[in-house]
Motif scaffolding. Sequence first.
Motif, PDB file in Angstrom:
ATOM      1  N   PRO A   3       0.830  -1.196   0.000  1.00  0.00           N
ATOM      2  CA  PRO A   3       0.000   0.000   0.000  1.00  0.00           C
ATOM      3  C   PRO A   3       0.865   1.247   0.000  1.00  0.00           C
ATOM      4  CG  PRO A   3      -0.139  -1.153   2.116  1.00  0.00           C
ATOM      5  CD  PRO A   3       0.675  -2.002   1.209  1.00  0.00           C
ATOM      6  N   MET A   4       0.392   2.256  -0.724  1.00  0.00           N
ATOM      7  CA  MET A   4       1.169   3.475  -0.862  1.00  0.00           C
ATOM      8  C   MET A   4       1.161   4.291   0.429  1.00  0.00           C
ATOM      9  SD  MET A   4       1.724   6.580  -1.668  1.00  0.00           S
ATOM     10  CE  MET A   4       1.043   8.011  -1.980  1.00  0.00           C
ATOM     11  N   THR A   5       0.058   4.200   1.157  1.00  0.00           N
ATOM     12  CA  THR A   5      -0.022   4.935   2.405  1.00  0.00           C
ATOM     13  C   THR A   5      -0.293   3.948   3.519  1.00  0.00           C
ATOM     14  OG1 THR A   5      -2.363   5.241   2.069  1.00  0.00           O
ATOM     15  CG2 THR A   5      -0.945   7.004   1.320  1.00  0.00           C
ATOM     16  N   ALA A   6       0.030   4.370   4.735  1.00  0.00           N
ATOM     17  CA  ALA A   6      -0.185   3.484   5.866  1.00  0.00           C
ATOM     18  C   ALA A   6      -1.677   3.190   6.005  1.00  0.00           C
ATOM     19  CB  ALA A   6       0.350   4.136   7.127  1.00  0.00           C
ATOM     20  N   ARG A   7      -2.509   4.188   5.753  1.00  0.00           N
ATOM     21  CA  ARG A   7      -3.938   4.002   5.940  1.00  0.00           C
ATOM     22  C   ARG A   7      -4.635   3.928   4.599  1.00  0.00           C
ATOM     23  NH1 ARG A   7      -8.506   6.694   5.903  1.00  0.00           N
ATOM     24  NH2 ARG A   7     -10.162   5.990   7.280  1.00  0.00           N
ATOM     25  N   ARG A   8      -5.387   2.879   4.400  1.00  0.00           N
ATOM     26  CA  ARG A   8      -6.169   2.761   3.175  1.00  0.00           C
ATOM     27  C   ARG A   8      -7.625   3.030   3.496  1.00  0.00           C
ATOM     28  NH1 ARG A   8      -3.694  -0.272  -0.868  1.00  0.00           N
ATOM     29  NH2 ARG A   8      -5.519  -1.508  -1.383  1.00  0.00           N
ATOM     30  N   CYS A  41     -20.937  14.976 -10.391  1.00  0.00           N
ATOM     31  CA  CYS A  41     -22.370  14.660 -10.250  1.00  0.00           C
ATOM     32  C   CYS A  41     -22.653  13.158 -10.250  1.00  0.00           C
ATOM     33  CB  CYS A  41     -23.175  15.365 -11.337  1.00  0.00           C
ATOM     34  SG  CYS A  41     -22.958  14.680 -12.986  1.00  0.00           S
ATOM     35  N   HIS A  42     -21.654  12.340 -10.597  1.00  0.00           N
ATOM     36  CA  HIS A  42     -21.903  10.894 -10.661  1.00  0.00           C
ATOM     37  C   HIS A  42     -21.325  10.154  -9.450  1.00  0.00           C
ATOM     38  CE1 HIS A  42     -22.729  11.552 -15.062  1.00  0.00           C
ATOM     39  NE2 HIS A  42     -23.664  10.686 -14.754  1.00  0.00           N
ATOM     40  N   PRO A  43     -21.819   8.944  -9.214  1.00  0.00           N
ATOM     41  CA  PRO A  43     -21.330   8.162  -8.072  1.00  0.00           C
ATOM     42  C   PRO A  43     -20.002   7.480  -8.396  1.00  0.00           C
ATOM     43  CG  PRO A  43     -23.060   6.954  -9.190  1.00  0.00           C
ATOM     44  CD  PRO A  43     -22.947   8.272  -9.897  1.00  0.00           C
ATOM     45  N   VAL A  44     -18.945   8.258  -8.501  1.00  0.00           N
ATOM     46  CA  VAL A  44     -17.643   7.690  -8.864  1.00  0.00           C
ATOM     47  C   VAL A  44     -16.611   8.052  -7.810  1.00  0.00           C
ATOM     48  CG1 VAL A  44     -18.157   7.696 -11.333  1.00  0.00           C
ATOM     49  CG2 VAL A  44     -17.012   9.661 -10.324  1.00  0.00           C
ATOM     50  N   ASP A  45     -15.621   7.172  -7.702  1.00  0.00           N
ATOM     51  CA  ASP A  45     -14.573   7.352  -6.691  1.00  0.00           C
ATOM     52  C   ASP A  45     -13.258   7.823  -7.291  1.00  0.00           C
ATOM     53  OD1 ASP A  45     -16.068   6.216  -4.373  1.00  0.00           O
ATOM     54  OD2 ASP A  45     -16.143   4.481  -5.708  1.00  0.00           O
ATOM     55  N   GLY A  46     -13.122   7.681  -8.580  1.00  0.00           N
ATOM     56  CA  GLY A  46     -11.895   8.079  -9.249  1.00  0.00           C
ATOM     57  C   GLY A  46     -12.120   7.983 -10.745  1.00  0.00           C
ATOM     58  N   TRP A  85      -8.098   3.396  -3.258  1.00  0.00           N
ATOM     59  CA  TRP A  85      -7.916   2.908  -1.880  1.00  0.00           C
ATOM     60  C   TRP A  85      -6.857   3.727  -1.150  1.00  0.00           C
ATOM     61  CZ3 TRP A  85     -11.899   0.584  -0.434  1.00  0.00           C
ATOM     62  CH2 TRP A  85     -12.531  -0.421  -1.189  1.00  0.00           C
ATOM     63  N   GLU A  86      -5.842   4.153  -1.899  1.00  0.00           N
ATOM     64  CA  GLU A  86      -4.752   4.937  -1.281  1.00  0.00           C
ATOM     65  C   GLU A  86      -5.107   6.412  -1.122  1.00  0.00           C
ATOM     66  OE1 GLU A  86      -1.718   4.218  -4.147  1.00  0.00           O
ATOM     67  OE2 GLU A  86      -1.463   2.118  -3.583  1.00  0.00           O
ATOM     68  N   ASP A  87      -6.232   6.818  -1.710  1.00  0.00           N
ATOM     69  CA  ASP A  87      -6.642   8.222  -1.748  1.00  0.00           C
ATOM     70  C   ASP A  87      -5.519   9.105  -2.315  1.00  0.00           C
ATOM     71  OD1 ASP A  87      -8.577  10.138  -1.519  1.00  0.00           O
ATOM     72  OD2 ASP A  87      -8.003  10.738   0.502  1.00  0.00           O
ATOM     73  N   LEU A  88      -4.943   8.620  -3.412  1.00  0.00           N
ATOM     74  CA  LEU A  88      -3.853   9.357  -4.060  1.00  0.00           C
ATOM     75  C   LEU A  88      -4.470  10.367  -5.046  1.00  0.00           C
ATOM     76  CD1 LEU A  88      -0.878   9.831  -4.501  1.00  0.00           C
ATOM     77  CD2 LEU A  88      -0.798   7.834  -5.990  1.00  0.00           C
TER      78      LEU A  88
END
Length: 612
Positions: free
Chosen positions: A34-39, A149-154, A283-286
């Motif tokens: 994982p890129m960050t400690a917290r995913r 406006c859409h249900p997207v995460d990235g 997941w990494e919120d990059l």
Amino acid sequence: MALVTDLAPLGRDADGLRELIAPEAPKSATNGQPMTARRKTASELRSARWFAPDDLRAFGHRSRFMQMGYGPEDWVGRPVVAIINTWSDINPCHAHFKHRVEDIKHGILQAGGLPLELPALSLSESYVKPTTMLYRNMLAMDVEELLRCHPVDGAVLMGGCDKTTPALLMGATSAGFPCIFVPAGPMLRGNWKGKVLGSGSDAWKYWDERRAGEITDQDWVNIEAGIARSDGHCMTMGTASTMTAIAEAIGMTLSGASSIPAADANHIRMCAASGRRIVEMIWEDLTPSRIQTRAAFENAIRVAMAMGCSTNAIIHVIAQARRAGCEIGLADFEAASHLPVIANVRPSGERYLMEDFYYAGGLKGLMLRMKQHLNLDAMTVTGRSLGENLADAAVYDEDVIRSLDNPVYADGALAVLTGNLAPDGCVIKPSACAPHLLKHSGPALVFDDYPAMKKAIDRDDLDVTPDHVLVLRNAGPQGGPGMPEWGMLPIPKKLVKQGVRDMVRISDARMSGTSYGACILHVAPEAHIGGPLALVRTGDIISVDVARRAISLNVPAAELARRRAEWVPAPARFERGYGWMFLRHIRQANDGCDFDFLQRDFGAAAGEPDIF
Ligand code: FES
């Protein structure tokens, strides 16, 4: 936010459903680290606002997904990834996107995400009139609002043809979600009678040959059939190759992605890998804000200089950087203008094209060569630093990717000039013009607009010599409108027949990155809003000294004041619609031609949409 934990539709028991709703985030599909400690957890996904609540509205969202044949297995606990596709039937540079989008979907599914293709405005440089630049900001708005406006995460951003790259990145930067850019890739080399043909550059060159009567009509038809012979964007170091390389240098593409020709099977694999990677990035919120720092934009500018970039890079990088909150301006380009051009790719280079550049090691090879000038700690979409990405970089052809001490052009690809003719600056590409014109004084031959120039330029009785300075005005952001690529004014036919192939040309227009010649562009402020270019008259002496970064109109100040008092602004070009809005909000070239209301400092961000 309430998760649905007590419903058991579709014959599932409550435990099975709970697992579907809030599973552990999958392990990395790329490197296991994982890129960050917290995913992020599944319940923290942005899309969960649409799908997870136990309320009537979320019921509607889920049931309509099911209408399309999806089941909870498809969306519960999975990042929803928008694929912003700029394919259209009339965008030849993106013709392969119809297939590549499936490769991206494949990668997203492999990594545990749910792909959703969202079509966006397709800006084909070849067909959109009066110029795609009129619509760059419209595409940027399209992307920003599509994502919001859409249900997207990235998002995966598919672009490449000139304005599509900056527009996609500007919009996604403003939206702020994790995103990765997938470059369209350059087309293969053109071919005519065994000669290599380069996009744009050879069109201009052979057009002049035809005007001079040195090639036949049949030759011209055959060139037409051979200059663009595969999927992909222009394969010279034009705006498309410049901007996709800049996207990579900023850190917004997979490492090495921008150089892969569209027709190469590696391009397919790159698309799938980008699909896998965006799921991890979510997941990494990059987010772009963690990548697009000032250091990243400095890297982009330095890389652009070493590539012998398109002049358009200046406008787009300024706009994109300011969306990201980095105050980049013309001075940053001037500061990097000491870097030599080391990519031997036309039009700054002698003979090679992007296909050769790829085989020679591509952008990674070039960045390796200029490593000491880059901020190697800058983060990239890979989750690794630029320096780490370059660990396996290599150069395989020393003539295509030169070393810094054996450059193609020693003095920098672009130069920013200022003076009384351009108080807010203008630009020239010294690496692509005749050296004897870098210091020049001559009488102006002024054209008030493009139609006037077109009407006069082929006249045998045009009063013009090779020493004249051709001036085109009312071709800027407002005057064009949209700042068309008219800056490489044609050499008057009379002079073409005498063998003249370059002369000084000045305008408030842009020029194609595939163009060349002593063309001074982006004069700011533009003539249409009363910039000094509006005051030039035929016969005035104009002096240019690139080494001193100077440009001057040699007319006494009192005379210029008198002309200004007589100057009458032209009427507005649009009275309704998008054009009306464009004219009221477009900024000048030195500020990146963004709309004032889209710049980061204009007001508070729109935030997440209400769901009631
Ligand atoms: Fe699309 Fe040149 S026409 S990149």
